[in-house]
Design an enzyme around this catalytic site. Sequence first.
Site, PDB file in Angstrom:
ATOM      1  N   THR A 160       4.129   2.615   5.621  1.00 29.70           N
ATOM      2  CA  THR A 160       2.752   2.161   5.721  1.00 29.70           C
ATOM      3  C   THR A 160       1.974   3.103   6.616  1.00 29.70           C
ATOM      4  O   THR A 160       2.466   3.475   7.700  1.00 29.70           O
ATOM      5  CB  THR A 160       2.651   0.722   6.267  1.00 29.70           C
ATOM      6  OG1 THR A 160       1.306   0.450   6.668  1.00 29.70           O
ATOM      7  CG2 THR A 160       3.570   0.485   7.447  1.00 29.70           C
ATOM      8  N   ARG A 171      -5.884  -1.836   8.914  1.00 28.62           N
ATOM      9  CA  ARG A 171      -5.882  -3.306   8.978  1.00 28.62           C
ATOM     10  C   ARG A 171      -6.193  -3.737  10.418  1.00 28.62           C
ATOM     11  O   ARG A 171      -7.173  -3.295  10.995  1.00 28.62           O
ATOM     12  CB  ARG A 171      -4.567  -3.879   8.463  1.00 28.62           C
ATOM     13  CG  ARG A 171      -4.351  -3.650   6.974  1.00 28.62           C
ATOM     14  CD  ARG A 171      -3.326  -4.583   6.383  1.00 28.62           C
ATOM     15  NE  ARG A 171      -2.007  -4.381   6.949  1.00 28.62           N
ATOM     16  CZ  ARG A 171      -0.937  -5.105   6.603  1.00 28.62           C
ATOM     17  NH1 ARG A 171      -1.051  -6.067   5.705  1.00 28.62           N
ATOM     18  NH2 ARG A 171       0.235  -4.870   7.153  1.00 28.62           N
ATOM     19  N   ARG A 178       1.217  -5.446  -5.594  1.00 32.17           N
ATOM     20  CA  ARG A 178       1.462  -6.636  -4.781  1.00 32.17           C
ATOM     21  C   ARG A 178       1.815  -7.756  -5.751  1.00 32.17           C
ATOM     22  O   ARG A 178       1.102  -7.989  -6.726  1.00 32.17           O
ATOM     23  CB  ARG A 178       0.241  -6.976  -3.931  1.00 32.17           C
ATOM     24  CG  ARG A 178      -0.155  -5.807  -3.017  1.00 32.17           C
ATOM     25  CD  ARG A 178      -1.292  -6.165  -2.083  1.00 32.17           C
ATOM     26  NE  ARG A 178      -1.819  -4.986  -1.403  1.00 32.17           N
ATOM     27  CZ  ARG A 178      -1.296  -4.422  -0.334  1.00 32.17           C
ATOM     28  NH1 ARG A 178      -0.197  -4.938   0.200  1.00 32.17           N
ATOM     29  NH2 ARG A 178      -1.834  -3.356   0.228  1.00 32.17           N
ATOM     30  N   ASP A 197       5.373  -5.294   6.031  1.00 34.87           N
ATOM     31  CA  ASP A 197       6.005  -6.566   6.371  1.00 34.87           C
ATOM     32  C   ASP A 197       6.178  -7.480   5.160  1.00 34.87           C
ATOM     33  O   ASP A 197       7.171  -8.205   5.056  1.00 34.87           O
ATOM     34  CB  ASP A 197       5.225  -7.273   7.487  1.00 34.87           C
ATOM     35  CG  ASP A 197       3.736  -7.419   7.194  1.00 34.87           C
ATOM     36  OD1 ASP A 197       3.294  -7.011   6.107  1.00 34.87           O
ATOM     37  OD2 ASP A 197       3.018  -7.939   8.061  1.00 34.87           O
ATOM     38  N   ASP A 214      -0.451   2.446   8.386  1.00 34.40           N
ATOM     39  CA  ASP A 214      -1.079   1.752   9.509  1.00 34.40           C
ATOM     40  C   ASP A 214      -0.274   1.809  10.809  1.00 34.40           C
ATOM     41  O   ASP A 214      -0.806   1.499  11.868  1.00 34.40           O
ATOM     42  CB  ASP A 214      -1.310   0.276   9.155  1.00 34.40           C
ATOM     43  CG  ASP A 214      -2.180   0.107   7.929  1.00 34.40           C
ATOM     44  OD1 ASP A 214      -3.022   0.985   7.668  1.00 34.40           O
ATOM     45  OD2 ASP A 214      -2.013  -0.900   7.212  1.00 34.40           O
ATOM     46  N   GLY A 233       0.816  -1.208   0.000  1.00 34.62           N
ATOM     47  CA  GLY A 233       0.000   0.000   0.000  1.00 34.62           C
ATOM     48  C   GLY A 233       0.848   1.256   0.000  1.00 34.62           C
ATOM     49  O   GLY A 233       1.861   1.336   0.691  1.00 34.62           O
ATOM     50  N   ASP A 257       1.909  -0.283  11.752  1.00 38.58           N
ATOM     51  CA  ASP A 257       1.752  -1.643  12.278  1.00 38.58           C
ATOM     52  C   ASP A 257       3.003  -2.495  12.136  1.00 38.58           C
ATOM     53  O   ASP A 257       2.931  -3.722  12.135  1.00 38.58           O
ATOM     54  CB  ASP A 257       0.574  -2.339  11.578  1.00 38.58           C
ATOM     55  CG  ASP A 257       0.793  -2.524  10.082  1.00 38.58           C
ATOM     56  OD1 ASP A 257       1.694  -1.877   9.513  1.00 38.58           O
ATOM     57  OD2 ASP A 257       0.051  -3.329   9.477  1.00 38.58           O
TER      58      ASP A 257
END
Length: 360
Positions: A128, A174, A75, A106, A130, A14, A132
């Site tokens: 990212t 996410r 992706r 990741d 996120d 992303g 995360d």
Amino acid sequence: MSKFRKIGILTSGGDAPGMNACFRAVARKALSEGVETMGIMEGYNGLINDQMIDLSSAQVRNIVQLGGTKLYSSRCLEFATAEGMDRALATCEKEHIDAIIAIGGDGTFRGALDLTAHGIPSIGLPGTIDNDITASDYTIGFDTAMNSTISMIDQLRDTCESHKRCDVIEVMGRNCGQIALLSGIATGAVAVAIPEMPFDVDATLNRMAALRKAGKRSMIVVVSEGCAAVDGLPFAEYLTKRLNAETEIETKFFRPAHTVRGGSPLVRDRVTATAMGVRAVEELLAGKSNEVICEVNGAIQPVEINWALAADRMYKNKLKPGDLDRFNETELAQMKALCDKRRKYIETMYACANDTADRA
């Protein structure tokens, strides 16, 4: 330093505001050290299909302020296959690429790990929205995404106040609830739901009904997209349905979705991306690879990729048999401490959100 003739740079997964600033910094730092840089278009797909552009200092001019990624992203499932890896390695040989710097999450780091195992030194950079990546306190794009979210929520608040409504807003992230949690605190949400913490729907509906009876006009509820679905509905939609059915609060549902990925990166993302990009090149030129460049307690520093990925799986309860076998007791203790630190942060901020939520 003479070991490297050319470094390839890619963005994968992303997109996140600050990716352009990041690969600009990588290119400028490498060029200043006499190392050529090549942009790999569309992530690992570009490495497999030999989609390359030369990156001169002029070619990365005036992109630090741009959102998205000028290298594009995708992706790539083929990269996880033996055939895909062989094609990627053939591209590196053809284009004289001696090392790769990969910007993403990741999945991007796992690709960098595989490249290193096949003889191409690689370093990952956490890009990212996120936030995360467990090994890093901060990921490129997070602050800009939060501020985009806050701006939209503030605008929704205006119309909620005018029409005596509630808006339930589902935000990205996410399975990490930090965008929802921090934007909820920043916008004075009446409730915040995140996957990391339990959420009492009945108690929330009762409190909101009491607030309405006490005269509160506008209400905002922020929900992370990672919250588990209920009765076949995404949690935010389920909560909206119940509010409309069980209270006298007119409630609308809003999903900003990918809009928060775009937009010009804010100062934190531009500066962090630049510092991480420079450090990545320094690590490669010092003979290092198999690293993720992280922000840890305010410092930009490298973390070994295997350790970072294992720590991430530990925090997210995704460990598989054998995942921790390669690590010694000290490394395992550091992983556990990292996970405890992140959980404690989430718990503290969630308590802050609840303690400051409006009550009748």
